[in-house]
Every structure is written in structure tokens, then in C-alpha cells.
Design a protein around this motif. Structure first.
Motif, PDB file in Angstrom:
ATOM      1  N   UNK A 245       9.338  -9.845   8.532  1.00  0.00           N
ATOM      2  CA  UNK A 245       8.630  -7.762   8.380  1.00  0.00           C
ATOM      3  C   UNK A 245       8.156  -8.026   7.250  1.00  0.00           C
ATOM      4  N   UNK A 246       7.441  -6.932   6.498  1.00  0.00           N
ATOM      5  CA  UNK A 246       6.669  -7.498   5.795  1.00  0.00           C
ATOM      6  C   UNK A 246       6.860  -5.456   5.719  1.00  0.00           C
ATOM      7  N   UNK A 247       7.157  -4.869   4.026  1.00  0.00           N
ATOM      8  CA  UNK A 247       6.888  -3.561   3.752  1.00  0.00           C
ATOM      9  C   UNK A 247       5.985  -3.937   3.072  1.00  0.00           C
ATOM     10  N   UNK A 248       5.116  -2.993   3.388  1.00  0.00           N
ATOM     11  CA  UNK A 248       4.070  -2.090   2.287  1.00  0.00           C
ATOM     12  C   UNK A 248       4.785   0.063   2.029  1.00  0.00           C
ATOM     13  N   UNK A 249       3.227  -0.176   0.525  1.00  0.00           N
ATOM     14  CA  UNK A 249       3.488   0.910   0.507  1.00  0.00           C
ATOM     15  C   UNK A 249       2.334   1.470   0.038  1.00  0.00           C
ATOM     16  N   UNK A 250       1.784   2.902   0.843  1.00  0.00           N
ATOM     17  CA  UNK A 250       0.496   3.083  -0.041  1.00  0.00           C
ATOM     18  C   UNK A 250       0.153   3.292  -1.465  1.00  0.00           C
ATOM     19  N   UNK A 251      -0.356   2.718  -1.981  1.00  0.00           N
ATOM     20  CA  UNK A 251      -1.005   3.176  -3.736  1.00  0.00           C
ATOM     21  C   UNK A 251      -2.269   3.117  -4.334  1.00  0.00           C
ATOM     22  N   UNK A 252      -3.160   3.208  -4.890  1.00  0.00           N
ATOM     23  CA  UNK A 252      -4.295   3.742  -5.916  1.00  0.00           C
ATOM     24  C   UNK A 252      -4.474   2.459  -6.461  1.00  0.00           C
ATOM     25  N   UNK A 253      -5.823   1.926  -6.274  1.00  0.00           N
ATOM     26  CA  UNK A 253      -6.294   0.740  -7.009  1.00  0.00           C
ATOM     27  C   UNK A 253      -6.566   1.046  -8.307  1.00  0.00           C
TER      28      UNK A 253
ATOM     29  N   UNK B  34      -5.108   2.097   0.680  1.00  0.00           N
ATOM     30  CA  UNK B  34      -5.010   0.722   0.238  1.00  0.00           C
ATOM     31  C   UNK B  34      -3.103   0.801   0.241  1.00  0.00           C
ATOM     32  N   UNK B  35      -2.327  -0.299   0.668  1.00  0.00           N
ATOM     33  CA  UNK B  35      -1.334  -0.240   0.554  1.00  0.00           C
ATOM     34  C   UNK B  35      -0.948  -1.602   0.369  1.00  0.00           C
ATOM     35  N   UNK B  36      -0.134  -1.548  -0.878  1.00  0.00           N
ATOM     36  CA  UNK B  36       1.122  -3.202  -1.942  1.00  0.00           C
ATOM     37  C   UNK B  36       1.897  -3.782  -0.535  1.00  0.00           C
ATOM     38  N   UNK B  37       2.100  -4.792  -0.615  1.00  0.00           N
ATOM     39  CA  UNK B  37       3.154  -5.371  -0.417  1.00  0.00           C
ATOM     40  C   UNK B  37       4.279  -5.385  -1.655  1.00  0.00           C
TER      41      UNK B  37
END
Length: 145
Positions: free
Chosen positions: A137-145, A70-73
């Protein structure tokens, strides 16, 4: 935001519950799932605690690895990303707003992997994913739910 997060969790829960098959009945020869899990590690060999799930799937005698994250924008939107590695090709499937984009792997160099299809490009480096489509351009970071 809370409503969409609750909907995503409900869909994932329903999918997990409804997809269970009995080994006694049905056509079990089509898709078999290996019960072993893959441990995802970072560059230093530490276990990656941000991975959601990783499975090795056996389809008609051919095994491939599928890892969900799951990634978060930057605007807070959650995006489900599935990396699939099989002997023929590697792909990334990006799901957001009930739309899924599947991009094949084009190249991998210097710790960065590039997936591309038509005008959409995804660059994965470490725990970040940069999506480019046209001028967006959309930047996403991996995250926990």
C-alpha cells in the motif's frame, strides 16, 4: 532525490518544447489542442492551486479532458498522475521510475473514485491517492513542484 527531480523537470521541459507543432505544416488533422484551460475547483468551489495543468484535447472531433498532477509519496518520491476523462471511459495514468500504469475507472461514490486493473487499485479521495498492489500500500498526497 535531487537528481531524480532535476531529471523529471528536464524531461517535462524537453517534452513540452519538442511537442510543439506548426499550424501551417504537418498533419494537423490528427491531434488538435484547444487553447482553453479548465479551472479545477475543490468541493467548496475554490480554485485548486495544486493542479499542474488541465487541457481539453480534440482527437478526431472527440473532446476529452486531461489533468496532470504531481503527487508525493511518504518517502518523498514524486509521482506524475494524469486523469483523463473522455465520453467512453475515464482513466488514471500513474508514472514513477520511468514506468506508467494506466487504470480504468471502476466506481465513484461518496467523494471517492476507484480505478482498478488486474491486482492494482488506486483510490482517489480529495488530494490523496492510495495505491494498492497485492500486499503493498502506497499513500500519495497531491503537491506542488
Amino acid at each position: 532525490m535531487k537528481k531524480s527531480l532535476l531529471m523529471l523537470n528536464a524531461i517535462l521541459l524537453l517534452t513540452a518544447v519538442s511537442c510543439k507543432k506548426s499550424t501551417e505544416g504537418g498533419n494537423t488533422g490528427i491531434i488538435k489542442t484547444d487553447s482553453s484551460t479548465t479551472i479545477v475547483t475543490d468541493k467548496n468551489g475554490k480554485v485548486d492551486s495544486l493542479s499542474e495543468s488541465s487541457t481539453i484535447v480534440d482527437v478526431n472531433g472527440k473532446k476529452y479532458e486531461k489533468t496532470d498532477f504531481v503527487y508525493k509519496a511518504t518517502d518523498g518520491t514524486l509521482v506524475k498522475v494524469i486523469f483523463k476523462n473522455d465520453p467512453k471511459e475515464s482513466t488514471v495514468a500513474i508514472t514513477s521510475n520511468k514506468k506508467t500504469f494506466t487504470l480504468p475507472k471502476v466506481e465513484s461514490k461518496g467523494g471517492e473514485t476507484v480505478y482498478k486493473k488486474d491486482d492494482m487499485t488506486a483510490r482517489v479521495k480529495g488530494d490523496s491517492l492510495h495505491l494498492e498492489q497485492g500486499n503493498n500500500i502506497i499513500e500519495l498526497k497531491r503537491t506542488k513542484i
